[in-house]
Design a protein around this motif. Sequence first.
Motif, PDB file in Angstrom:
ATOM      1  N   ALA A 136       0.884  -1.251  -0.127  1.00 20.96           N
ATOM      2  CA  ALA A 136       0.113  -0.109  -0.079  1.00 20.96           C
ATOM      3  C   ALA A 136       0.778   1.338   0.163  1.00 20.96           C
ATOM      4  CB  ALA A 136      -0.983   0.063   1.194  1.00 20.96           C
ATOM      5  N   ILE A 137       1.992   1.191   0.700  1.00 26.55           N
ATOM      6  CA  ILE A 137       2.884   2.436   0.858  1.00 26.55           C
ATOM      7  C   ILE A 137       3.409   2.521  -0.397  1.00 26.55           C
ATOM      8  CG2 ILE A 137       4.950   3.056   1.753  1.00 26.55           C
ATOM      9  CD1 ILE A 137       4.564   1.654   4.400  1.00 26.55           C
ATOM     10  N   ALA A 138       4.052   1.698  -1.228  1.00 23.97           N
ATOM     11  CA  ALA A 138       4.836   1.472  -2.287  1.00 23.97           C
ATOM     12  C   ALA A 138       3.868   2.090  -3.567  1.00 23.97           C
ATOM     13  CB  ALA A 138       5.272   0.024  -2.810  1.00 23.97           C
ATOM     14  N   ALA A 139       2.646   1.760  -3.577  1.00 23.90           N
ATOM     15  CA  ALA A 139       1.420   2.173  -4.508  1.00 23.90           C
ATOM     16  C   ALA A 139       0.987   3.558  -4.298  1.00 23.90           C
ATOM     17  CB  ALA A 139       0.201   1.012  -4.484  1.00 23.90           C
ATOM     18  N   GLY A 140       1.177   4.289  -2.970  1.00 23.57           N
ATOM     19  CA  GLY A 140       0.771   5.466  -2.750  1.00 23.57           C
ATOM     20  C   GLY A 140      -0.473   5.683  -2.057  1.00 23.57           C
ATOM     21  N   ASP A 190     -11.118   1.727  -0.602  1.00 29.59           N
ATOM     22  CA  ASP A 190     -11.002   1.466  -1.932  1.00 29.59           C
ATOM     23  C   ASP A 190     -10.222   0.230  -2.271  1.00 29.59           C
ATOM     24  OD1 ASP A 190     -11.808   3.968  -2.833  1.00 29.59           O
ATOM     25  OD2 ASP A 190     -10.196   5.030  -1.448  1.00 29.59           O
ATOM     26  N   HIS A 191      -9.596  -0.462  -1.220  1.00 32.06           N
ATOM     27  CA  HIS A 191      -9.453  -1.874  -1.328  1.00 32.06           C
ATOM     28  C   HIS A 191      -9.479  -2.348   0.134  1.00 32.06           C
ATOM     29  CE1 HIS A 191      -7.443  -5.232  -3.845  1.00 32.06           C
ATOM     30  NE2 HIS A 191      -6.928  -5.577  -2.514  1.00 32.06           N
ATOM     31  N   ILE A 192      -9.625  -3.809   0.072  1.00 34.11           N
ATOM     32  CA  ILE A 192      -9.649  -4.642   1.394  1.00 34.11           C
ATOM     33  C   ILE A 192      -8.598  -5.882   1.235  1.00 34.11           C
ATOM     34  CG2 ILE A 192     -10.888  -5.987   3.257  1.00 34.11           C
ATOM     35  CD1 ILE A 192     -13.361  -4.296   2.322  1.00 34.11           C
ATOM     36  N   PHE A 193      -7.780  -6.003   1.996  1.00 35.84           N
ATOM     37  CA  PHE A 193      -6.637  -7.145   2.097  1.00 35.84           C
ATOM     38  C   PHE A 193      -6.868  -7.792   3.119  1.00 35.84           C
ATOM     39  CE2 PHE A 193      -2.479  -8.301   0.052  1.00 35.84           C
ATOM     40  CZ  PHE A 193      -2.533  -9.354   0.699  1.00 35.84           C
ATOM     41  N   TYR A 194      -7.478  -9.133   3.241  1.00 35.31           N
ATOM     42  CA  TYR A 194      -7.962  -9.959   4.366  1.00 35.31           C
ATOM     43  C   TYR A 194      -6.898 -11.331   4.183  1.00 35.31           C
ATOM     44  CZ  TYR A 194     -10.083 -13.354   7.355  1.00 35.31           C
ATOM     45  OH  TYR A 194     -10.306 -14.309   8.244  1.00 35.31           O
ATOM     46  N   THR A 213     -16.033  -2.993  -3.469  1.00 36.69           N
ATOM     47  CA  THR A 213     -14.877  -2.740  -3.077  1.00 36.69           C
ATOM     48  C   THR A 213     -13.919  -3.944  -3.641  1.00 36.69           C
ATOM     49  OG1 THR A 213     -15.350  -1.296  -1.260  1.00 36.69           O
ATOM     50  CG2 THR A 213     -13.276  -2.551  -1.096  1.00 36.69           C
ATOM     51  N   PRO A 214     -12.907  -3.707  -4.376  1.00 33.44           N
ATOM     52  CA  PRO A 214     -11.996  -4.928  -4.763  1.00 33.44           C
ATOM     53  C   PRO A 214     -11.370  -5.613  -3.423  1.00 33.44           C
ATOM     54  CG  PRO A 214     -10.854  -2.920  -5.376  1.00 33.44           C
ATOM     55  CD  PRO A 214     -12.418  -2.610  -4.566  1.00 33.44           C
ATOM     56  N   LEU A 215     -11.081  -6.839  -3.498  1.00 40.46           N
ATOM     57  CA  LEU A 215     -10.874  -7.664  -2.405  1.00 40.46           C
ATOM     58  C   LEU A 215      -9.496  -8.517  -2.582  1.00 40.46           C
ATOM     59  CD1 LEU A 215     -13.836  -9.332  -1.108  1.00 40.46           C
ATOM     60  CD2 LEU A 215     -12.374  -7.706   0.263  1.00 40.46           C
ATOM     61  N   THR A 216      -8.449  -8.498  -1.800  1.00 47.91           N
ATOM     62  CA  THR A 216      -7.383  -9.784  -1.855  1.00 47.91           C
ATOM     63  C   THR A 216      -7.598 -10.648  -0.781  1.00 47.91           C
ATOM     64  OG1 THR A 216      -5.722  -8.069  -2.758  1.00 47.91           O
ATOM     65  CG2 THR A 216      -5.142 -10.234  -1.605  1.00 47.91           C
ATOM     66  N   VAL A 427       3.450 -10.125  -2.455  1.00 47.90           N
ATOM     67  CA  VAL A 427       4.791 -10.198  -2.143  1.00 47.90           C
ATOM     68  C   VAL A 427       5.545  -9.063  -3.402  1.00 47.90           C
ATOM     69  CG1 VAL A 427       6.998 -11.404  -2.322  1.00 47.90           C
ATOM     70  CG2 VAL A 427       4.769 -12.472  -1.429  1.00 47.90           C
ATOM     71  N   MET A 428       6.067  -8.159  -2.752  1.00 50.81           N
ATOM     72  CA  MET A 428       7.040  -7.413  -3.564  1.00 50.81           C
ATOM     73  C   MET A 428       5.952  -6.717  -4.548  1.00 50.81           C
ATOM     74  SD  MET A 428      10.021  -7.226  -2.122  1.00 50.81           S
ATOM     75  CE  MET A 428      11.256  -6.621  -3.286  1.00 50.81           C
ATOM     76  N   LYS A 429       6.436  -6.646  -5.842  1.00 52.95           N
ATOM     77  CA  LYS A 429       5.779  -5.919  -6.813  1.00 52.95           C
ATOM     78  C   LYS A 429       4.358  -6.344  -6.998  1.00 52.95           C
ATOM     79  CE  LYS A 429       5.937  -4.664 -11.873  1.00 52.95           C
ATOM     80  NZ  LYS A 429       4.551  -4.775 -12.004  1.00 52.95           N
ATOM     81  N   TYR A 430       4.308  -7.680  -6.639  1.00 52.74           N
ATOM     82  CA  TYR A 430       2.786  -8.184  -6.665  1.00 52.74           C
ATOM     83  C   TYR A 430       1.799  -7.581  -5.973  1.00 52.74           C
ATOM     84  CZ  TYR A 430       4.831 -11.610  -9.893  1.00 52.74           C
ATOM     85  OH  TYR A 430       5.523 -12.056 -10.709  1.00 52.74           O
ATOM     86  N   THR A 431       2.428  -7.155  -4.532  1.00 60.99           N
ATOM     87  CA  THR A 431       1.484  -6.358  -3.623  1.00 60.99           C
ATOM     88  C   THR A 431       1.547  -4.818  -3.936  1.00 60.99           C
ATOM     89  OG1 THR A 431       2.917  -7.626  -2.136  1.00 60.99           O
ATOM     90  CG2 THR A 431       1.316  -6.277  -1.094  1.00 60.99           C
ATOM     91  N   PHE A 432       2.452  -4.458  -4.803  1.00 65.08           N
ATOM     92  CA  PHE A 432       2.361  -3.003  -5.535  1.00 65.08           C
ATOM     93  C   PHE A 432       1.168  -3.085  -6.305  1.00 65.08           C
ATOM     94  CE2 PHE A 432       3.372  -0.482  -9.029  1.00 65.08           C
ATOM     95  CZ  PHE A 432       3.582   0.836  -8.318  1.00 65.08           C
ATOM     96  N   ASP A 433       1.244  -4.008  -7.166  1.00 62.11           N
ATOM     97  CA  ASP A 433       0.341  -3.944  -8.390  1.00 62.11           C
ATOM     98  C   ASP A 433      -1.185  -4.103  -7.730  1.00 62.11           C
ATOM     99  OD1 ASP A 433       2.361  -3.897 -10.125  1.00 62.11           O
ATOM    100  OD2 ASP A 433       2.240  -6.120 -10.378  1.00 62.11           O
ATOM    101  N   THR A 434      -1.242  -4.911  -6.568  1.00 58.78           N
ATOM    102  CA  THR A 434      -2.534  -5.187  -5.989  1.00 58.78           C
ATOM    103  C   THR A 434      -3.495  -3.830  -5.666  1.00 58.78           C
ATOM    104  OG1 THR A 434      -2.228  -7.326  -5.154  1.00 58.78           O
ATOM    105  CG2 THR A 434      -3.607  -5.934  -3.711  1.00 58.78           C
ATOM    106  N   TYR A 435      -2.496  -2.724  -5.090  1.00 59.60           N
ATOM    107  CA  TYR A 435      -3.170  -1.609  -4.747  1.00 59.60           C
ATOM    108  C   TYR A 435      -2.840  -0.537  -5.729  1.00 59.60           C
ATOM    109  CZ  TYR A 435      -2.753  -3.423   0.001  1.00 59.60           C
ATOM    110  OH  TYR A 435      -3.010  -4.190   1.102  1.00 59.60           O
TER     111      TYR A 435
END
Length: 483
Positions: A136-140, A190-194, A213-216, A427-435
């Motif tokens: 979330a931080i990486a994505a802003g 705007d996103h929920i990560f559970y 709301t989109p989910l992971t 994980v890494m870029k994939y978490t960035f992409d999620t957000y």
Amino acid sequence: MTILKYTPIREIPKIRETLRATFKAGVTRPLEWRKHQLYQLARLAQNEADAICDALNKDLSKPKLEVLMAEVGAVVERATKSAEQLDAWAAPEHPDVPDWQKGWKPTLHKAPRGTALIISPWNYPFILNSQPLMGAIAAGCCAVLKPSEVSPHLSQLVTDLLPKYLDPSAYRVVNGAVSETTKLLELQWDHIFYTGNSRVARIIAAAAAKHLTPLTLELGGKSPVLVDSAYDMRLAAKRILWGKCNNAGQICVAPDYILVPRSKQDEFVEGLKEAYKTFFPDGAIGASHYGSIVNESHFNRLSSLLDRTKGERITDVFEGRKDTARKRIEPTVVKNVQDDDPLLEEELFGPILPIVPVDSLDEALAFINARPHPLVLYAFTEDPNVKQRLIDETQSGGLVFNDTFQQLAVNELPFAGVGQSGYGYQVMKYTFDTYTQLRSSIDIPKEAEPFLQLRYPPHGPEAVKALSSAVHLSIPESAPSGR
């Protein structure tokens, strides 16, 4: 004395509004700001390592080395690498397009989704709070963390430490149980990560659906292990037992049950005995490098499963001792487990290892495919044909050959479930992409007007032919595979 201070429910909407205001003000947009927050998260993990280890020892009796390796070190490494790679991840992309569209400057912008809610579990509470957060931080994005009340010492520590390292106008912690989580889920995110179990995931998904709301969802499940008859049984047993003993089996990627050729079952059990005596010369029940069951409820659940199993418990090395006061259960091996056994009803999430004997690879594949898709499928085989059949004929979030647990060390691979084991990547870029929203743009110059003239009505024969040309494309001849 109250270990964990719950967040007043009336404050929760205010916290969300503060974060939304921060996001709308553009505070989180600059890449240098994001990098600083990521480095600060790494500093938090590094500077407070002893406090984190102490909290997890109180909550879970986790061995210090296990915490340093699997949680603290992973956060330091991944947060630092995320900051270092952020420029490349966040850079706009320019897709390859036909020459006549290149002047339109087609671009993919990496836009942050907004304000996220992260709900994390108790079993690896530091890494599973921090890993979604760093994405979330990486994505802003801004984010609210809802750590588990079942690991209260760690949750309170994170609550106390986070504002000392990260910008509190962008990242906050909400503590509590059902009531507090219910209030969080009433709000729009705007996103929920559970990360957790499928029962709670259904509640969260239903709440998210009200706001679109989109989910992971990272949910776990019963991850099987298939052992090929030609594989070294002792090596397989050693690697499987090591994976099972991490956090006393309380992890979503723990080997859940073993499918082994019937003729090799006893040899495999002997391998487990050898490995156990090596890992725990004096038994696991009092070992400092072996963890406890999280609470009395889970301890009783696991005890009940062992009382109800119809399988054959191995007791000459795996004595199956329990320490009720410390909530400890030694690794327990049960062989000759049948399809309808209680040990196969639900994810074990504990140090019980059922062995299911099978008579063929076909039978093993059918056994796996008759159940919900697991988070990970482990297989011990050096046969390329067996590997290919597992790739082609099964479904799982991940597939690991010839080891357990170690896939978590590969930063460059996505971690995800499928079906009932969850969806969405991390994980890494994939978490960035999620957000991150891939926001597309084109910019068509005035000079393109002569080319665009054909689109305007009325359409003469020449315009109709040009504008409908794709309808008449030549389609290559083809035939079904194998004919």
